[in-house]
Design an enzyme around this catalytic site. Structure first.
Site, mmCIF file in Angstrom:
data_model
loop_
_atom_site.group_PDB
_atom_site.id
_atom_site.type_symbol
_atom_site.label_atom_id
_atom_site.label_comp_id
_atom_site.label_asym_id
_atom_site.label_seq_id
_atom_site.Cartn_x
_atom_site.Cartn_y
_atom_site.Cartn_z
ATOM 1 N N ASN A 10 -82.456 -62.809 67.146
ATOM 2 C CA ASN A 10 -83.307 -61.615 67.072
ATOM 3 C C ASN A 10 -84.715 -61.951 67.571
ATOM 4 O O ASN A 10 -85.714 -61.578 66.970
ATOM 5 C CB ASN A 10 -83.352 -61.048 65.654
ATOM 6 N N GLU A 36 -79.440 -62.871 71.656
ATOM 7 C CA GLU A 36 -80.664 -62.074 71.538
ATOM 8 C C GLU A 36 -81.905 -62.969 71.610
ATOM 9 O O GLU A 36 -82.752 -62.974 70.716
ATOM 10 C CB GLU A 36 -80.667 -61.220 70.261
ATOM 11 N N ASP A 152 -72.342 -63.319 68.796
ATOM 12 C CA ASP A 152 -72.404 -62.053 68.073
ATOM 13 C C ASP A 152 -71.458 -61.095 68.784
ATOM 14 O O ASP A 152 -71.749 -60.596 69.867
ATOM 15 C CB ASP A 152 -73.842 -61.540 68.083
ATOM 16 N N ASN A 154 -70.317 -58.263 67.419
ATOM 17 C CA ASN A 154 -70.620 -56.890 67.008
ATOM 18 C C ASN A 154 -69.380 -56.110 66.592
ATOM 19 O O ASN A 154 -69.308 -54.891 66.771
ATOM 20 C CB ASN A 154 -71.386 -56.149 68.116
ATOM 21 N N HIS A 252 -79.596 -62.245 61.224
ATOM 22 C CA HIS A 252 -78.304 -62.931 61.197
ATOM 23 C C HIS A 252 -78.475 -64.297 60.543
ATOM 24 O O HIS A 252 -79.578 -64.845 60.499
ATOM 25 C CB HIS A 252 -77.755 -63.149 62.609
#
Length: 263
Positions: A10, A36, A152, A154, A252
């Site tokens: 992130n 990310e 990730d 998702n 996360h």
């Protein structure tokens, strides 16, 4: 042991400001896949090419402050693949692959960031297009080499993979089509969900992401959407897996798995 970590940052600047490098110094993984990154090459240069003795290789998104993936490693790869050949998604910085080839073995590590469809119908349709593209790519790769994909994804695969599954049946990340895709990848596609192989019944301790809304983290209202997906031969070497929650570097948590490939 070969310790492999996956973490959605992130934002690399945000995660490192929260103690990520000190944790890496202590944990000493062999490799870490990140997602990310939310940075461009110029932002990483001179600051984040190396973390705790690990050298990073990246696939940046064309759009500033968006997506981006990387792999940090102690071991020199024989080749690096940036993107998987997608006319649509390679521009979004979603796939980097490090290859470690010898005369007798071909092995890859992949860091991949699957699209989220939660922002609207357009992005959900894009997510479905990505799933349609990445599946045959991984199947072809499986014919050529052993690999572990970390990232990730998702998608929460099963009801045990999120706290409030009944309330999310119509939400991106837990749609029937997405879950069916995961089932197909693991069954027909022959890949192994390594964490589930080691912890088939774990629920709350398996969550890797929590919404920033309300008290989701404090109440452990989470989702398991970060994975290590391996070809069966490599998955057989997995010995220990945990989701690290001693510190928070991101929304996360790091997924850490130890492999023993000598056995």
């Amino acid at each position: 042991m070969f310790k492999l970590v996956s973490l959605n940052l992130n934002g690399i600047r945000s995660a490192t400001s929260k103690g990520l490098e000190a944790w890496l110094d202590q944990t000493r993984p062999d490799c870490m896949g990140v997602q990310e990154v939310k940075a461009q090459a110029g932002d990483v240069a001179g600051r984040f090419e190396e973390l705790a003795g690990l050298r990073g290789y990246f696939h940046y998104a064309e759009k500033k402050g968006y997506s981006g993936v990387g792999l940090y490693t102690r071991h020199e790869p024989s080749d690096v693949a940036i993107g998987y050949g997608s006319s649509e998604f390679d521009a979004e910085g979603r796939y980097v692959e490090l290859r470690f080839d010898t005369p007798h073995n071909k092995f890859s590590l992949i860091s991949c960031y699957f699209p989220s469809g939660s922002s609207g119908e357009d992005r959900q349709l894009a997510k479905f297009r990505f799933l349609d593209e990445i599946y045959p790519h991984l199947q072809q790769l499986k014919q050529e080499r052993e690999f572990i994909l970390v990232g990730d994804v998702n998608i929460a695969h099963q009801e045990m993979d999120l706290k409030n599954w009944k309330g999310n049946l119509k939400n991106s990340g837990f749609l029937p089509e997405e879950r069916a895709w995961m089932t197909r990848l693991l069954n027909d596609g022959g890949l192994v969900d390594v964490y589930r192989q080691l912890h088939p019944d774990t629920t709350g301790e398996a969550y890797t992401w929590w919404s920033n809304r309300g008290q989701a983290y404090a109440k452990n209202v989470g989702w398991r959407i970060d994975y290590q997906l391996a070809t069966p031969t490599l998955a057989q070497g997995a010995r220990a897996a945990e989701v690290y929650k001693g510190q928070r570097f991101s929304d996360h948590a790091p997924l850490c798995i130890d492999y023993d490939w000598r056995s």
